[in-house]
Design a protein around this motif. Structure first.
Motif, PDB file in Angstrom:
ATOM      1  N   LYS A  22       0.843  -1.205   0.000  1.00  0.00           N
ATOM      2  CA  LYS A  22       0.000   0.000   0.000  1.00  0.00           C
ATOM      3  C   LYS A  22       0.881   1.261   0.000  1.00  0.00           C
ATOM      4  O   LYS A  22       1.924   1.300   0.669  1.00  0.00           O
ATOM      5  N   PRO A  23       0.425   2.299  -0.728  1.00  0.00           N
ATOM      6  CA  PRO A  23       1.237   3.528  -0.787  1.00  0.00           C
ATOM      7  C   PRO A  23       1.524   4.141   0.590  1.00  0.00           C
ATOM      8  O   PRO A  23       2.559   4.755   0.790  1.00  0.00           O
ATOM      9  N   PHE A  24       0.605   3.957   1.558  1.00  0.00           N
ATOM     10  CA  PHE A  24       0.852   4.607   2.862  1.00  0.00           C
ATOM     11  C   PHE A  24       2.027   3.991   3.617  1.00  0.00           C
ATOM     12  O   PHE A  24       2.538   4.558   4.582  1.00  0.00           O
ATOM     13  N   ARG A  25       2.484   2.845   3.157  1.00  0.00           N
ATOM     14  CA  ARG A  25       3.685   2.254   3.774  1.00  0.00           C
ATOM     15  C   ARG A  25       4.918   3.135   3.526  1.00  0.00           C
ATOM     16  O   ARG A  25       5.890   3.070   4.270  1.00  0.00           O
ATOM     17  N   THR A  26       4.867   3.931   2.452  1.00  0.00           N
ATOM     18  CA  THR A  26       6.024   4.786   2.128  1.00  0.00           C
ATOM     19  C   THR A  26       6.392   5.640   3.329  1.00  0.00           C
ATOM     20  O   THR A  26       7.558   5.752   3.709  1.00  0.00           O
ATOM     21  N   LYS A  27       5.379   6.250   3.923  1.00  0.00           N
ATOM     22  CA  LYS A  27       5.632   7.174   5.034  1.00  0.00           C
ATOM     23  C   LYS A  27       6.260   6.436   6.217  1.00  0.00           C
ATOM     24  O   LYS A  27       7.204   6.919   6.840  1.00  0.00           O
ATOM     25  N   GLN A  28       5.725   5.234   6.497  1.00  0.00           N
ATOM     26  CA  GLN A  28       6.275   4.456   7.625  1.00  0.00           C
ATOM     27  C   GLN A  28       7.731   4.076   7.372  1.00  0.00           C
ATOM     28  O   GLN A  28       8.593   4.212   8.236  1.00  0.00           O
ATOM     29  N   LEU A  29       7.956   3.616   6.165  1.00  0.00           N
ATOM     30  CA  LEU A  29       9.301   3.163   5.809  1.00  0.00           C
ATOM     31  C   LEU A  29      10.292   4.335   5.836  1.00  0.00           C
ATOM     32  O   LEU A  29      11.408   4.246   6.352  1.00  0.00           O
ATOM     33  N   TRP A  30       9.828   5.426   5.268  1.00  0.00           N
ATOM     34  CA  TRP A  30      10.641   6.646   5.206  1.00  0.00           C
ATOM     35  C   TRP A  30      11.026   7.105   6.617  1.00  0.00           C
ATOM     36  O   TRP A  30      12.143   7.525   6.890  1.00  0.00           O
ATOM     37  N   ASP A  31      10.063   7.005   7.515  1.00  0.00           N
ATOM     38  CA  ASP A  31      10.287   7.392   8.909  1.00  0.00           C
ATOM     39  C   ASP A  31      11.332   6.487   9.570  1.00  0.00           C
ATOM     40  O   ASP A  31      12.245   6.965  10.240  1.00  0.00           O
ATOM     41  N   TRP A  32      11.219   5.209   9.346  1.00  0.00           N
ATOM     42  CA  TRP A  32      12.222   4.296   9.918  1.00  0.00           C
ATOM     43  C   TRP A  32      13.627   4.637   9.438  1.00  0.00           C
ATOM     44  O   TRP A  32      14.563   4.760  10.216  1.00  0.00           O
TER      45      TRP A  32
END
Ligand code: SAH
Ligand code: SF4
Length: 380
Positions: A22-32
């Motif tokens: 899902k595209p919203f995973r980008t934000k989580q991954l980016w944050d990590w």
């Protein structure tokens, strides 16, 4: 396989979609990766296990080995990072009272053979990839425990491309790295916190203003073509006239000045007439001149200007209305100062090394263990 650190946020989003995430995973991954400083997918505990496995299979999470970490008496730290193909890259951390600057490299070696520069004697091995440029910042922040979140002051507050190499001969990767550093959801470095230093690759200069808006530093080092050509062969290709024109075309943000780097070489470019000619040359450009004491290296063909001549030069500039500073030399005892970088293993045996006993690395034990430190240069 591409490294997670080589992606811009937009590219990462596209890649995740391609992988069925899902595209919203980008934000989580980016944050990590860019806020918490974690690249181990295994540790990203707000992602489902199945997705973590997909990520691990589709991205490289290579980390360089630290082959040397030298601490100078003034707090400067120099690292040698060994990349996947064995090439070593130097980065230098320079702490000051109100900020901390990380000086990073854009190439292994340099094609330009400026006669005062140690890197220039080494020739070019290759350009660094985006991943390798971003990794220098990521590794340095990890080593000095600088992942304290976006809102707290950070130890590395400024990034300068003044290590090895000519950034504008590796423009694409340097620019992409800057976009990654400046991403507001990631590291979030403001455009004022990043400086690209160039020896004067004229056709590429305006793009720094147009595409990035970061600070521009130009290694000018002389105020007439004859002297400049002698010490910087690039002046044969792009002379002072063309250089000044391209800087005028650089879109300056209000109140932003161009930094002119001027290395003080005894009897070569350090007379008061040279100072006068420099002010004339820069007329009409909002400027700041950075006078750099020459840092000698074994076999260097020049001598540093005397303190008396540097002071005279500086005062002359000031009297003529030019803003100038005399740069303090940092990290000298470990050959980490400007122009002294040269990634040769042999050199490491010629300087005295002081290795830290403990440098705390951010993250869980698992992540700490992934950053491998293999000091190889300490033998006599
Ligand atoms: N290639 C780019 C950026 C890397 S060099 C450039 O030339 O601007 C970074 C700075 O270090 C430049 O201003 C360069 O002129 C300066 N420098 C090179 N050798 C030096 C030396 N021996 N002592 C002091 N400064 C040096
Ligand atoms: Fe290359 Fe800059 Fe050194 Fe010149 S001063 S040889 S451009 S790194």
């Amino acid at each position: 396989m591409r490294h997670i650190l080589s992606y811009t946020r937009q590219e990462l989003k596209a890649k995740l979609t391609e992988l069925g995430l899902k595209p919203f995973r980008t934000k989580q991954l980016w944050d990590w990766v860019h806020v918490r400083g974690v690249v181990d997918f295994d540790l990203m505990d707000n992602l489902p296990k199945r997705e973590r496995l997909i990520l691990a299979e589709n991205f490289s999470s290579f980390l360089p080995t630290i082959t040397a970490e030298q601490h100078a008496s003034d707090g400067v730290i120099k690292w040698l990072f060994k990349m996947e193909d064995g090439h070593e890259v130097e980065s230098v951390f320079i702490p000051e009272a109100t900020r901390g600057t990380l000086c990073i490299s854009s190439q292994v070696g340099c094609t330009l053979t400026c006669r005062f520069c140690h890197t220039g004697t080494q020739g070019l091995s290759r350009n660094l990839s985006t991943e390798e440029i971003v990794l220098q910042v990521w590794m340095a922040r990890s080593r000095i425990d600088d992942w304290q979140g976006r809102d707290k002051p950070r130890k590395i507050s400024n990034i300068v491309f003044m290590g090895m190499g000519e950034p504008l001969y590796n423009k694409d990767n340097v620019f992409t790295s800057c976009h990654i550093f400046m991403d507001e959801h990631g590291m979030g470095y403001g455009s004022r916190k990043i400086t690209i230093s160039t020896s004067g690759v004229v056709p590429e200069i305006p793009a720094i203003g147009e595409e990035l808006g970061v600070n521009l530093a130009i290694s000018i080092h002389a105020s007439n073509n004859e002297t400049r050509t002698k010490i910087m062969p690039i002046n044969n290709k792009y002379d002072l006239g063309q250089l000044i024109e391209s800087v005028k075309a650089f879109r300056l943000k209000e109140t932003r000045k161009i930094t002119w780097e001027y290395i003080m070489l005894d009897g070569i470019n350090d007379s008061e007439e040279d100072a006068k000619a420099l002010v004339k040359l820069l007329d009409g450009i909002p400027s700041m001149v950075n006078l750099i004491p020459f840092n000698p290296w074994p076999g260097s063909p020049y001598k540093p200007s005397t303190t008396e001549n540097i002071t005279k030069f500086y005062k002359k500039l000031q009297r003529l209305g030019m803003i100038a500073v005399i740069r303090k030399t940092r990290g000298e005892d470990i050959l980490a100062a400007c122009g002294q970088l040269r990634s040769e293993t042999s050199k490491r045996n010629t300087v005295s090394l002081e290795f830290p006993t403990v440098v705390d690395v951010y993250g869980t034990e698992a992540q700490k263990q992934r950053i491998k430190v293999e000091i190889t240069g300490a033998e006599a």
